[in-house]
Design a protein around this motif. Structure first.
Motif, PDB file in Angstrom:
ATOM      1  N   ASP A 162      -6.913  -0.178   1.442  1.00  0.00           N
ATOM      2  CA  ASP A 162      -7.297  -0.924   2.637  1.00  0.00           C
ATOM      3  C   ASP A 162      -8.206  -2.116   2.361  1.00  0.00           C
ATOM      4  N   ILE A 163      -8.693  -2.203   1.137  1.00  0.00           N
ATOM      5  CA  ILE A 163      -9.502  -3.371   0.765  1.00  0.00           C
ATOM      6  C   ILE A 163      -8.814  -4.141  -0.365  1.00  0.00           C
ATOM      7  N   GLY A 164      -8.628  -3.479  -1.491  1.00  0.00           N
ATOM      8  CA  GLY A 164      -8.054  -4.172  -2.647  1.00  0.00           C
ATOM      9  C   GLY A 164      -6.667  -4.719  -2.423  1.00  0.00           C
ATOM     10  N   ILE A 165      -5.750  -3.853  -2.009  1.00  0.00           N
ATOM     11  CA  ILE A 165      -4.362  -4.291  -1.828  1.00  0.00           C
ATOM     12  C   ILE A 165      -4.228  -5.263  -0.662  1.00  0.00           C
ATOM     13  N   LEU A 166      -4.918  -4.994   0.433  1.00  0.00           N
ATOM     14  CA  LEU A 166      -4.825  -5.885   1.582  1.00  0.00           C
ATOM     15  C   LEU A 166      -5.402  -7.271   1.291  1.00  0.00           C
ATOM     16  N   GLN A 167      -6.419  -7.333   0.435  1.00  0.00           N
ATOM     17  CA  GLN A 167      -6.967  -8.632   0.053  1.00  0.00           C
ATOM     18  C   GLN A 167      -5.882  -9.499  -0.587  1.00  0.00           C
TER      19      GLN A 167
ATOM     20  N   PHE B 101       0.785   2.767  10.248  1.00  0.00           N
ATOM     21  CA  PHE B 101       0.275   3.428  11.439  1.00  0.00           C
ATOM     22  C   PHE B 101      -0.337   2.482  12.460  1.00  0.00           C
ATOM     23  N   ASP B 102      -0.390   1.197  12.136  1.00  0.00           N
ATOM     24  CA  ASP B 102      -0.770   0.218  13.159  1.00  0.00           C
ATOM     25  C   ASP B 102       0.443  -0.033  14.067  1.00  0.00           C
ATOM     26  N   PRO B 103       0.227  -0.526  15.275  1.00  0.00           N
ATOM     27  CA  PRO B 103       1.349  -0.804  16.184  1.00  0.00           C
ATOM     28  C   PRO B 103       2.390  -1.749  15.588  1.00  0.00           C
ATOM     29  N   THR B 104       1.947  -2.697  14.757  1.00  0.00           N
ATOM     30  CA  THR B 104       2.912  -3.625  14.158  1.00  0.00           C
ATOM     31  C   THR B 104       3.857  -2.905  13.208  1.00  0.00           C
ATOM     32  N   TRP B 105       3.377  -1.863  12.575  1.00  0.00           N
ATOM     33  CA  TRP B 105       4.222  -1.059  11.682  1.00  0.00           C
ATOM     34  C   TRP B 105       5.273  -0.324  12.502  1.00  0.00           C
ATOM     35  N   ASP B 106       4.830   0.263  13.607  1.00  0.00           N
ATOM     36  CA  ASP B 106       5.776   0.938  14.496  1.00  0.00           C
ATOM     37  C   ASP B 106       6.861  -0.026  14.964  1.00  0.00           C
ATOM     38  N   ASN B 107       6.447  -1.251  15.301  1.00  0.00           N
ATOM     39  CA  ASN B 107       7.415  -2.262  15.737  1.00  0.00           C
ATOM     40  C   ASN B 107       8.377  -2.625  14.618  1.00  0.00           C
ATOM     41  N   GLY B 108       7.893  -2.566  13.381  1.00  0.00           N
ATOM     42  CA  GLY B 108       8.747  -2.869  12.240  1.00  0.00           C
ATOM     43  C   GLY B 108       9.907  -1.907  12.131  1.00  0.00           C
ATOM     44  N   PHE B 109       9.661  -0.630  12.440  1.00  0.00           N
ATOM     45  CA  PHE B 109      10.751   0.349  12.459  1.00  0.00           C
ATOM     46  C   PHE B 109      11.730   0.011  13.584  1.00  0.00           C
ATOM     47  N   ALA B 110      11.189  -0.260  14.746  1.00  0.00           N
ATOM     48  CA  ALA B 110      12.041  -0.520  15.907  1.00  0.00           C
ATOM     49  C   ALA B 110      12.892  -1.767  15.737  1.00  0.00           C
ATOM     50  N   ASN B 111      12.349  -2.758  15.040  1.00  0.00           N
ATOM     51  CA  ASN B 111      13.043  -4.036  14.880  1.00  0.00           C
ATOM     52  C   ASN B 111      13.805  -4.155  13.568  1.00  0.00           C
ATOM     53  N   ALA B 112      13.828  -3.074  12.780  1.00  0.00           N
ATOM     54  CA  ALA B 112      14.525  -3.085  11.484  1.00  0.00           C
ATOM     55  C   ALA B 112      14.074  -4.255  10.625  1.00  0.00           C
ATOM     56  N   SER B 113      12.770  -4.458  10.547  1.00  0.00           N
ATOM     57  CA  SER B 113      12.250  -5.610   9.804  1.00  0.00           C
ATOM     58  C   SER B 113      12.029  -5.323   8.324  1.00  0.00           C
ATOM     59  N   PHE B 114      12.181  -4.062   7.894  1.00  0.00           N
ATOM     60  CA  PHE B 114      12.112  -3.749   6.456  1.00  0.00           C
ATOM     61  C   PHE B 114      13.177  -2.707   6.132  1.00  0.00           C
ATOM     62  N   ALA B 115      13.633  -2.738   4.888  1.00  0.00           N
ATOM     63  CA  ALA B 115      14.789  -1.929   4.505  1.00  0.00           C
ATOM     64  C   ALA B 115      14.434  -0.584   3.895  1.00  0.00           C
ATOM     65  N   THR B 116      13.234  -0.442   3.359  1.00  0.00           N
ATOM     66  CA  THR B 116      12.851   0.820   2.729  1.00  0.00           C
ATOM     67  C   THR B 116      11.406   1.163   3.049  1.00  0.00           C
TER      68      THR B 116
ATOM     69  N   ALA C 261       0.822  -1.212   0.000  1.00  0.00           N
ATOM     70  CA  ALA C 261       0.000   0.000   0.000  1.00  0.00           C
ATOM     71  C   ALA C 261       0.855   1.260   0.000  1.00  0.00           C
ATOM     72  N   SER C 262       1.993   1.220   0.691  1.00  0.00           N
ATOM     73  CA  SER C 262       2.853   2.406   0.705  1.00  0.00           C
ATOM     74  C   SER C 262       3.409   2.686  -0.681  1.00  0.00           C
TER      75      SER C 262
ATOM     76  N   LEU D 269       2.788  -5.024   6.421  1.00  0.00           N
ATOM     77  CA  LEU D 269       2.350  -4.258   7.584  1.00  0.00           C
ATOM     78  C   LEU D 269       1.374  -3.164   7.163  1.00  0.00           C
ATOM     79  N   LYS D 270       0.441  -2.867   8.027  1.00  0.00           N
ATOM     80  CA  LYS D 270      -0.516  -1.803   7.758  1.00  0.00           C
ATOM     81  C   LYS D 270       0.005  -0.532   8.402  1.00  0.00           C
TER      82      LYS D 270
END
Length: 439
Positions: free
Chosen positions: A409-414, A266-281, A215-216, A263-264
Motif C-alpha cells: 500500500d506504500i511501496g508498490i502504489l508509489q 477492494f476499493d469501489p473502482t476495483w469492483d467496477n473493474g470487474f463489472a466493466n471487464a477492464s482487466f483480463a486476469t 499489488a495483487s 486499481l486498489k
C-alpha cells in the motif's frame, strides 16, 4: 474470505476478504460490538455459547448453528460479528489481557495467528488434546501451534491460489484460452505470468489491461515463498528475503509497464473493474471466486475461467480458538471441534466457497452449479485442492500484516500510481516498515 474486509495489508488489509473466503459477501453482516448477537436461533438452551467472528464465516448461512443446536438441545449459540479485522482483533486482545469479556469461541485471522501464538498462547485452551491433528493440512496446523506444541486454534478455511481470467478477452488478444495450456505457459514462476501479460498488451482489446494491480501479483507470489518476512527462528528478514525480492521484482515488472489497471483491491473502482471487464486476469484465491461472480454480474457468466497458478500460494484463512476466560470451555471446545470438522467445512464451501483446511473434506466438495457454470465449468475443487496440498509451511511473524501492508500500500502504489521509481518505492516501504518495527 469473509470478504468483508479481509485485506490483510495494512490499511487495506486482508481483512476480508479475506475473510471473505468465503465470503464473497463483503460487508453483509452487521457489527455487534456491544456483545449482542446477530445470529438467529436457538432458544431455551441451558448453556449459551458465544462465537466471536469478523466478516462472514458462513456458519449461520450454512445452517450449522441451527444443526448443532438440534443435536444439542441444551446449547444455544449466539454469534457476535465485527465486520473489520482491524477493529475486531485489537478488541479481542484487550479482552484477552483483561481475562474477561471474550466470547466462548474467538475467530483468529491468519494475519494475527502468529501474534496470538507468540504472545497470547496462555490465554487460549490447548485444543491439541481434543482433536485428531492429522485432519488438517500440515502447514495450516503449524501456523496455530506454539514451539512447545500447544495448539491454540483449529483451522477453518484457507486461500489456495489460482488465476482467474477472461477467456473472451484472451481470445481477442490472440492468446490461448484453454486453462491447461495457460497453466503450462506460466508454470513454476510468477514472472512467466507477467511475461504473458506483455504479449496480451500487444493486441489487448481496447480499454483493457492484463492485470488488476501490481499489488495483487506481489501478494500472490509472496504467499508461496518458503520464507517471507521472518525466518524459521523468528528473525525479521523481509529486506533480505529471496521470496520478498522475487515477488517485488514481479510486481515492479507490472507496475512499470502498461499492463496494470492500477486499481486498489477492494476499493469501489476495483469492483467496477470487474463489472466493466477492464482487466483480463486476477490472482485468485478460492474465496475470490464468489466475489468475482458477484461483482462481474450476469454479463460475466461463462466468460471467466480458472487456471492453476504458476506456483502454490496461500492468501487468507482463519482459525477458531477457545479463550481460557470462557466460562464454558468444555462446551466451547466441542463446538469449535464440530464446526471445523471436514463435514462442516464441506458444507460451508457449498454455501460460499470457503476452501477447507481439512483434506478429508476435498472428496465431498461440491461447488454450487451456478458458480461452476459461471467459470466455464472449470474443475474448481481439483484446482484449489491440488494447490492447497502443496503450499509451503511459511514462517509467519507478529508484524507480517504491517510489513505486507507497507510494501503493497506504500511501496508498490508509489510506483504504480505516482510514477516513482522502484528504488523510491522500496525506500518508502522500508521507512514505514522500520517505523513499525521500531528500528
Amino acid at each position: 474470505m469473509r470478504t468483508s474486509i479481509r485485506r490483510s495489508r495494512g490499511t487495506v488489509a486482508l481483512m476480508a476478504a479475506a475473510a471473505l473466503t468465503t465470503g464473497l459477501l463483503a460487508g453483509c453482516s452487521k457489527d455487534s460490538d456491544d456483545g449482542s448477537s446477530n445470529a438467529d436461533g436457538g432458544g431455551g438452551g441451558k448453556t449459551t455459547l458465544t462465537v466471536g467472528t469478523f466478516g462472514v464465516f458462513g456458519y449461520k448461512q450454512a445452517g450449522l448453528y441451527d444443526e448443532y443446536m438440534k443435536l444439542h438441545p441444551d446449547i444455544t449459540i449466539k454469534e457476535n460479528v465485527t465486520t473489520r479485522t482491524d477493529v475486531y482483533w485489537p478488541k479481542v486482545l484487550t479482552r484477552l489481557q483483561a481475562g474477561a469479556g471474550t466470547d466462548d469461541i474467538q475467530a483468529i485471522e491468519v494475519g494475527n495467528i502468529t501474534e496470538a501464538v507468540q504472545t497470547q498462547a496462555n490465554k487460549f485452551v490447548d485444543l491439541g488434546k481434543d482433536v485428531d491433528k492429522s485432519q488438517w493440512l500440515d502447514w495450516k496446523l503449524a501456523q496455530a501451534t506454539t514451539k512447545d506444541g500447544k495448539l491454540i486454534g483449529l483451522g477453518t478455511d484457507t486461500g489456495p491460489m489460482a488465476v482467474c481470467y477472461r477467456k473472451d478477452l484472451f481470445a481477442k488478444a490472440g492468446l490461448p484460452t484453454d486453462r491447461t495450456k495457460l497453466a503450462e505457459l506460466w508454470k513454476g514462476d510468477w514472472s512467466k505470468y507477467v511475461d504473458l501479460g506483455k504479449k496480451y498488451m500487444k493486441k489487448a482489446p481496447k480499454g483493457t489491461k492484463y492485470v488488476d494491480s501490481a499489488a495483487s501479483v506481489y501478494n500472490a507470489a509472496v504467499g508461496g515463498a518458503s520464507e517471507r518476512n521472518y525466518d524459521k527462528d523468528g528473525k525479521v528478514v523481509w529486506d533480505k528475503s529471496p521470496g520478498v525480492k522475487a515477488a517485488w521484482d514481479a510486481a515492479m515488472s507490472v507496475a512499470t509497464s502498461n499492463m496494470s489497471a492500477k486499481l486498489k483491491q477492494f476499493d469501489p473502482t476495483w469492483d467496477n473493474g470487474f463489472a466493466n471487464a477492464s482487466f483480463a486476469t486476477v490472482a485468485c484465491p478460492a474465496w475470490m471466486i464468489g466475489y468475482i461472480e458477484q461483482k462481474s454480474g450476469d454479463s460475466g457468466k461463462g466468460k471467466w475461467d480458472v487456471a492453476s497458478a504458476p506456483a502454490a500460494s496461500n492468501w487468507g484463512g482463519s482459525f477458531l480458538g477457545v479463550p481460557t476466560a470462557s466460562k464454558h470451555q468444555k462446551e466451547a471446545v466441542a463446538l469449535a471441534k464440530w464446526l471445523t470438522a471436514p463435514a462442516q467445512q464441506a458444507k460451508v464451501f457449498a454455501k460460499q466457497a470457503s476452501f477447507p483446511s481439512t483434506p478429508a473434506a476435498y472428496a465431498n466438495l461440491k461447488p454450487a452449479a451456478d458458480t461452476t457454470a459461471y467459470f466455464s465449468d472449470a474443475p474448481l475443487t481439483q484446482i484449489f485442492s491440488d494447490a492447497a496440498k502443496t503450499i509451503p509451511a511459511q514462517p509467519l511473524g507478529p508484524k507480517d500484516k504491517s510489513i505486507d501492508g507497507a510494501i503493497s500500500d506504500i511501496g508498490i502504489l508509489q510506483v504504480e500510481q505516482k510514477g516513482k521509481s522502484p528504488a523510491e518505492g522500496w525506500k518508502a516501504a522500508s521507512a514505514e516498515i522500520k517505523d513499525v518495527l521500531g528500528q
